[in-house]
Design a protein around this motif. Sequence first.
Motif, PDB file in Angstrom:
ATOM      1  N   ASN A 173      53.793 -16.927  54.193  1.00 28.39           N
ATOM      2  CA  ASN A 173      53.707 -15.644  53.503  1.00 28.39           C
ATOM      3  C   ASN A 173      53.063 -15.790  52.130  1.00 28.39           C
ATOM      4  O   ASN A 173      52.450 -14.844  51.637  1.00 28.39           O
ATOM      5  CB  ASN A 173      55.098 -15.021  53.338  1.00 28.39           C
ATOM      6  N   TYR A 174      53.230 -16.970  51.521  1.00 32.24           N
ATOM      7  CA  TYR A 174      52.726 -17.204  50.169  1.00 32.24           C
ATOM      8  C   TYR A 174      52.395 -18.689  50.026  1.00 32.24           C
ATOM      9  O   TYR A 174      53.134 -19.522  50.534  1.00 32.24           O
ATOM     10  CB  TYR A 174      53.778 -16.889  49.095  1.00 32.24           C
ATOM     11  N   PRO A 175      51.348 -19.034  49.271  1.00 31.34           N
ATOM     12  CA  PRO A 175      51.210 -20.440  48.869  1.00 31.34           C
ATOM     13  C   PRO A 175      52.360 -20.755  47.896  1.00 31.34           C
ATOM     14  O   PRO A 175      52.457 -20.151  46.833  1.00 31.34           O
ATOM     15  CB  PRO A 175      49.853 -20.475  48.164  1.00 31.34           C
ATOM     16  N   VAL A 180      61.531 -11.415  52.879  1.00 32.45           N
ATOM     17  CA  VAL A 180      61.068 -11.359  54.270  1.00 32.45           C
ATOM     18  C   VAL A 180      61.314 -12.732  54.903  1.00 32.45           C
ATOM     19  O   VAL A 180      61.368 -13.735  54.198  1.00 32.45           O
ATOM     20  CB  VAL A 180      59.568 -10.976  54.375  1.00 32.45           C
ATOM     21  N   PRO A 181      61.459 -12.765  56.223  1.00 27.10           N
ATOM     22  CA  PRO A 181      61.662 -14.072  56.875  1.00 27.10           C
ATOM     23  C   PRO A 181      60.464 -14.990  56.645  1.00 27.10           C
ATOM     24  O   PRO A 181      59.321 -14.534  56.554  1.00 27.10           O
ATOM     25  CB  PRO A 181      61.789 -13.718  58.364  1.00 27.10           C
ATOM     26  N   ALA A 182      60.753 -16.281  56.559  1.00 26.75           N
ATOM     27  CA  ALA A 182      59.675 -17.259  56.424  1.00 26.75           C
ATOM     28  C   ALA A 182      58.776 -17.184  57.647  1.00 26.75           C
ATOM     29  O   ALA A 182      59.243 -17.019  58.772  1.00 26.75           O
ATOM     30  CB  ALA A 182      60.250 -18.666  56.280  1.00 26.75           C
ATOM     31  N   LYS A 183      57.477 -17.297  57.397  1.00 32.60           N
ATOM     32  CA  LYS A 183      56.474 -17.258  58.460  1.00 32.60           C
ATOM     33  C   LYS A 183      55.911 -18.669  58.603  1.00 32.60           C
ATOM     34  O   LYS A 183      55.303 -19.192  57.662  1.00 32.60           O
ATOM     35  CB  LYS A 183      55.368 -16.274  58.072  1.00 32.60           C
ATOM     36  N   TRP A 187      55.721  -8.191  47.076  1.00 32.97           N
ATOM     37  CA  TRP A 187      55.233  -7.697  45.781  1.00 32.97           C
ATOM     38  C   TRP A 187      55.858  -6.362  45.450  1.00 32.97           C
ATOM     39  O   TRP A 187      55.952  -5.507  46.310  1.00 32.97           O
ATOM     40  CB  TRP A 187      53.700  -7.559  45.821  1.00 32.97           C
ATOM     41  N   PRO A 188      56.313  -6.121  44.240  1.00 24.13           N
ATOM     42  CA  PRO A 188      56.327  -6.996  43.077  1.00 24.13           C
ATOM     43  C   PRO A 188      57.677  -7.693  42.868  1.00 24.13           C
ATOM     44  O   PRO A 188      57.907  -8.261  41.829  1.00 24.13           O
ATOM     45  CB  PRO A 188      56.052  -6.020  41.935  1.00 24.13           C
ATOM     46  N   THR A 189      58.546  -7.632  43.852  1.00 24.62           N
ATOM     47  CA  THR A 189      59.877  -8.222  43.703  1.00 24.62           C
ATOM     48  C   THR A 189      59.839  -9.728  43.963  1.00 24.62           C
ATOM     49  O   THR A 189      58.803 -10.285  44.333  1.00 24.62           O
ATOM     50  CB  THR A 189      60.873  -7.554  44.673  1.00 24.62           C
TER      51      THR A 189
END
Length: 140
Positions: free
Chosen positions: A30-32, A111-114, A103-105
């Motif tokens: 979901n994010y680096p 959210v579940p890890a992807k 975003w922005p929280t």
Amino acid sequence: MATIHPQLMHDCQLLGKFALCHLLLMRDANYPWCILVPDRDGISEIHQLSESDQQQLLRDSSLLSVAMESAFSRDKLYMAALGNVVPQLHLHHVARYRTDAAWPTAVWGRVPAKPYLEYELEAVVHSLTALLTTGFTAAE
């Protein structure tokens, strides 16, 4: 070498080591999301590190931050040392986008890890580690 907390090893992949810190990549596409873990046992807070280790932690964090800025076209780089779940001192570095799911929280529990697909993981690891040419040794 200090032992890395089992929860961090479960959630992350070891990418290598800076002068003080191990560099981990969170297994969440979901994010680096990188994590620095100082190579010191029994430390849960930054102020518990020696003054020289505190300075080295900042240098390691800065090297990682510059690489993440270059590797990922992010809108913001979040950094945090929480320790709510893992008591071992570790610093999160998360590349955030206005379009990401949280975003922005905060990203924690939003959210579940992807899981990464293999080619995505290879691309992220290569993009990041190729930029870490000074003061970093990649994991074998």
